[in-house]
Scaffold this motif. Structure first.
Motif, PDB file in Angstrom:
ATOM      1  N   PHE A 153      74.554  73.822  33.513  1.00 41.40           N
ATOM      2  CA  PHE A 153      75.558  73.950  34.278  1.00 41.40           C
ATOM      3  C   PHE A 153      75.805  72.495  35.298  1.00 41.40           C
ATOM      4  O   PHE A 153      74.681  72.275  36.124  1.00 41.40           O
ATOM      5  CB  PHE A 153      75.850  74.789  35.342  1.00 41.40           C
ATOM      6  N   SER A 212      79.205  84.499  32.212  1.00 40.16           N
ATOM      7  CA  SER A 212      79.076  83.968  33.925  1.00 40.16           C
ATOM      8  C   SER A 212      80.379  84.618  34.462  1.00 40.16           C
ATOM      9  O   SER A 212      81.330  84.716  33.424  1.00 40.16           O
ATOM     10  CB  SER A 212      78.997  82.690  34.092  1.00 40.16           C
ATOM     11  N   GLN A 213      80.523  84.743  35.405  1.00 37.72           N
ATOM     12  CA  GLN A 213      81.838  85.385  36.247  1.00 37.72           C
ATOM     13  C   GLN A 213      82.763  84.169  35.915  1.00 37.72           C
ATOM     14  O   GLN A 213      84.053  84.533  35.860  1.00 37.72           O
ATOM     15  CB  GLN A 213      81.698  85.668  37.644  1.00 37.72           C
ATOM     16  N   ILE A 219      87.054  78.442  37.430  1.00 43.31           N
ATOM     17  CA  ILE A 219      86.461  78.088  38.825  1.00 43.31           C
ATOM     18  C   ILE A 219      86.756  76.590  39.090  1.00 43.31           C
ATOM     19  O   ILE A 219      86.209  76.087  38.026  1.00 43.31           O
ATOM     20  CB  ILE A 219      85.378  78.600  39.194  1.00 43.31           C
ATOM     21  N   TYR A 225      84.474  73.759  37.391  1.00 44.11           N
ATOM     22  CA  TYR A 225      83.760  74.404  36.333  1.00 44.11           C
ATOM     23  C   TYR A 225      84.569  74.299  35.172  1.00 44.11           C
ATOM     24  O   TYR A 225      84.623  75.070  34.186  1.00 44.11           O
ATOM     25  CB  TYR A 225      83.238  75.838  36.518  1.00 44.11           C
ATOM     26  N   TYR A 236      82.295  74.117  32.320  1.00 44.08           N
ATOM     27  CA  TYR A 236      81.451  75.191  32.027  1.00 44.08           C
ATOM     28  C   TYR A 236      82.127  76.368  31.994  1.00 44.08           C
ATOM     29  O   TYR A 236      81.703  77.238  30.771  1.00 44.08           O
ATOM     30  CB  TYR A 236      80.682  75.315  33.498  1.00 44.08           C
ATOM     31  N   ASP A 272      76.691  84.115  40.953  1.00 43.39           N
ATOM     32  CA  ASP A 272      75.681  83.105  41.320  1.00 43.39           C
ATOM     33  C   ASP A 272      74.503  83.945  41.500  1.00 43.39           C
ATOM     34  O   ASP A 272      74.272  85.066  42.014  1.00 43.39           O
ATOM     35  CB  ASP A 272      76.085  82.562  42.671  1.00 43.39           C
ATOM     36  N   LEU A 275      70.268  77.429  39.721  1.00 44.86           N
ATOM     37  CA  LEU A 275      71.173  77.485  40.788  1.00 44.86           C
ATOM     38  C   LEU A 275      70.790  76.431  41.959  1.00 44.86           C
ATOM     39  O   LEU A 275      71.687  76.029  42.614  1.00 44.86           O
ATOM     40  CB  LEU A 275      71.403  79.103  41.304  1.00 44.86           C
ATOM     41  N   GLU A 291      71.647  73.295  40.997  1.00 42.87           N
ATOM     42  CA  GLU A 291      73.026  73.229  41.039  1.00 42.87           C
ATOM     43  C   GLU A 291      73.881  72.829  42.350  1.00 42.87           C
ATOM     44  O   GLU A 291      74.829  72.186  42.437  1.00 42.87           O
ATOM     45  CB  GLU A 291      73.697  74.454  40.517  1.00 42.87           C
ATOM     46  N   ALA A 312      82.942  80.212  44.722  1.00 42.13           N
ATOM     47  CA  ALA A 312      82.068  81.179  44.000  1.00 42.13           C
ATOM     48  C   ALA A 312      81.318  82.126  45.132  1.00 42.13           C
ATOM     49  O   ALA A 312      80.914  83.492  44.637  1.00 42.13           O
ATOM     50  CB  ALA A 312      80.891  80.260  43.525  1.00 42.13           C
ATOM     51  N   SER A 331      81.902  86.006  45.381  1.00 38.29           N
ATOM     52  CA  SER A 331      81.144  87.146  44.804  1.00 38.29           C
ATOM     53  C   SER A 331      79.596  87.229  45.079  1.00 38.29           C
ATOM     54  O   SER A 331      78.949  88.205  44.294  1.00 38.29           O
ATOM     55  CB  SER A 331      81.530  87.229  43.286  1.00 38.29           C
ATOM     56  N   ALA A 346      90.095  93.637  35.861  1.00 37.31           N
ATOM     57  CA  ALA A 346      91.226  92.949  35.802  1.00 37.31           C
ATOM     58  C   ALA A 346      91.483  91.830  34.671  1.00 37.31           C
ATOM     59  O   ALA A 346      92.493  91.474  34.009  1.00 37.31           O
ATOM     60  CB  ALA A 346      91.152  91.941  37.058  1.00 37.31           C
ATOM     61  N   THR A 359      94.128  96.303  40.391  1.00 33.47           N
ATOM     62  CA  THR A 359      93.193  95.097  40.447  1.00 33.47           C
ATOM     63  C   THR A 359      94.039  93.747  40.106  1.00 33.47           C
ATOM     64  O   THR A 359      93.449  92.957  40.542  1.00 33.47           O
ATOM     65  CB  THR A 359      92.337  95.267  39.248  1.00 33.47           C
ATOM     66  N   GLY A 372      93.421  90.880  42.545  1.00 35.73           N
ATOM     67  CA  GLY A 372      93.122  89.569  41.872  1.00 35.73           C
ATOM     68  C   GLY A 372      94.250  88.450  42.550  1.00 35.73           C
ATOM     69  O   GLY A 372      93.896  87.285  43.000  1.00 35.73           O
ATOM     70  N   TRP A 381      91.828  81.641  47.319  1.00 39.35           N
ATOM     71  CA  TRP A 381      91.424  80.409  46.805  1.00 39.35           C
ATOM     72  C   TRP A 381      92.108  79.079  46.872  1.00 39.35           C
ATOM     73  O   TRP A 381      91.638  78.191  47.209  1.00 39.35           O
ATOM     74  CB  TRP A 381      90.995  80.628  45.439  1.00 39.35           C
TER      75      TRP A 381
END
Ligand SMILES: NC(=O)C1=CN([C@@H]2O[C@H](COP(=O)(O)OP(=O)(O)OC[C@H]3O[C@@H](n4cnc5c(N)ncnc54)[C@H](OP(=O)(O)O)[C@@H]3O)[C@@H](O)[C@H]2O)C=CC1
Ligand SMILES: CCCCCCCCCCCCCCCC(=O)[C@@H](N)CO
Length: 361
Positions: free
Chosen positions: A122, A173-174, A180, A183, A186, A218, A224, A227, A239, A242, A277, A300, A304, A311
């Protein structure tokens, strides 16, 4: 009062009918994939989540093989697993980008019962600042590497002697469930894995092979740590919605997900909401989860949308702040000192940005 109880009866009947239907559809699908005495092949097994998985699988009595590029780190992993579990693991130095090397490693390791495609790289950066080389690197290792592994392992898995169910697990990954900031490449590589997994499950089910897709947030790993030194501040802010998990916890969730043949494997509570979701048309073997998905889909989606709103607000603020800092610096250069004009510039920029964001969002 009478109306209310009628509504209640209607809701209860609907609930029961849907529950019974789901139980009927999914009833024969509960399975158990044993780990003990099985051959578990883990890529990226020399570090982070892969290493934690190798420890766990070895401690549960599996025959473990690990693959990664760096042989020294593989040997270190082997030694640490031997020390903590008393079991030896086989190591295979190879780059997943090289299909021939992957094939050689898997042929040498012998038929696989549980294939865990965990290798991943990543390099978080805004697409505009990201070199195409880096984009290709992530797609090649995360997505193409997984294709190479599955292509190499599948014939042996299909022809396995044991009648017991087998598993192909893929660590996504989430950021493979929701795009995101920072990313683009990624997330694209991880979203790609979902398409691969959904289609593959239909192709291998007749051979009693179950596909699992794991979606960690994460996770505290050497990867990480590297990263976070370089990722855009906004990536970290988003990120953080979560939280962070330990590699051992993610390994436990992963192995339990594999054991129960779950297709989607969330790792924490936010991950559970995210899974509901983004359920889409993915397979579901648990009646309870299916019921949650049916009834929690609307709420959800609402949560969301609220999360997304937060965000976009952070992004807007961050850019407004950056703009303010820029205008500060510019006017300092021109006037030698901060003055009222800065604030005027800042407010105008802010106003412009917020109207822009109102339009796009
Ligand atoms: N840590 C996190 O925050 C999260 C991680 N994930 C995913 O989990 C997986 C593991 O991440 P993490 O444990 O943090 O990663 P690490 O960077 O700690 O470890 C990565 C592992 O993959 C191996 N690897 C990297 N490139 C290749 C390659 N080309 N061929 C073979 N092996 C390779 C590395 O060994 P070597 O360099 O020697 O090849 C190493 O063993 C990744 O798929 C990642 O995307 C998902 C969500 C969150
Ligand atoms: C419906 C409600 C949903 C609520 C919560 C949503 C939270 C989403 C957060 C996404 C975090 C992405 C982390 C990526 C980690 C990763 O893969 C990198 N560290 C690279 O390894």
């Amino acid at each position: 009062m009478a109306d209310l109880s009628l509504a209640q009866v209607f809701f209860a009947v609907t609930f029961i009918v849907i529950f019974l239907l789901l139980a009927l559809i999914l009833k024969s699908q509960s399975i158990k994939i044993p780990i003990r005495n099985r051959h578990v092949f883990i890529t990226g097994g020399s570090s982070g989540i892969g290493l934690a998985l190798a420890h766990l699988a070895a401690s549960e009595g599996a025959r473990v093989s690990i693959l990664a590029r760096n042989e020294d780190r593989l040997q270190e992993a082997r030694e640490s697993i031997r020390l903590s579990t008393g079991n030896d693991v086989a190591v295979f130095p190879a780059d997943v980008r090289d299909p021939d090397a992957v094939l050689r490693a898997i042929e040498e390791a012998g038929p696989v019962d549980v294939l865990i495609c965990n290798q991943g790289v990543f390099v978080p950066r805004e697409l505009e600042k990201q070199e195409l080389e880096e984009v290709k690197f992530m797609i090649d290792v995360n997505l193409m590497g997984t294709f190479h592994l599955i292509k190499a392992a599948l014939p042996g898995m299909k022809n396995r002697k044991s009648r017991e169910p087998a598993s192909i697990a893929i660590i996504s990954s989430q950021a493979g469930q929701v795009g995101i900031y920072g990313y683009t490449a990624y997330s694209a590589s991880k979203f790609g894995l979902r398409g691969l997994a959904e289609a593959l499950q239909q192709e291998v089910i007749a051979h009693n092979i179950f596909v699992s897709l794991i979606f960690p947030p994460d996770t505290d790993t050497p990867g990480l740590e590297q990263e976070t030194k370089m990722r855009p501040q906004l990536t970290s802010i988003i990120a953080a919605s979560s939280g962070t998990m330990k590699a051992d916890e993610v390994a436990k969730k992963t192995l339990n997900g594999i054991r129960s043949g779950s297709f989607i494997v969330p790792c924490n509570f936010d991950g559970l909401l995210l899974a509901i979701a983004t359920a889409g048309l993915s397979p579901q073997r648990s009646v309870l989860m299916a019921l949650c998905e049916v009834f929690a889909a609307g709420p959800t989606r609402f949560i969301g949308l609220c999360v997304q709103w937060g965000w976009y607000r952070s992004i807007k603020r961050w850019y407004a702040q950056k703009n303010y800092n820029l205008t500060c610096r510019c006017s300092s250069i021109f006037h030698g000192t901060h003055n009222q004009l800065n604030y005027l510039f800042y407010n105008c920029a802010n106003l412009l940005l917020s109207s822009h964001f109102c339009c796009v969002h």
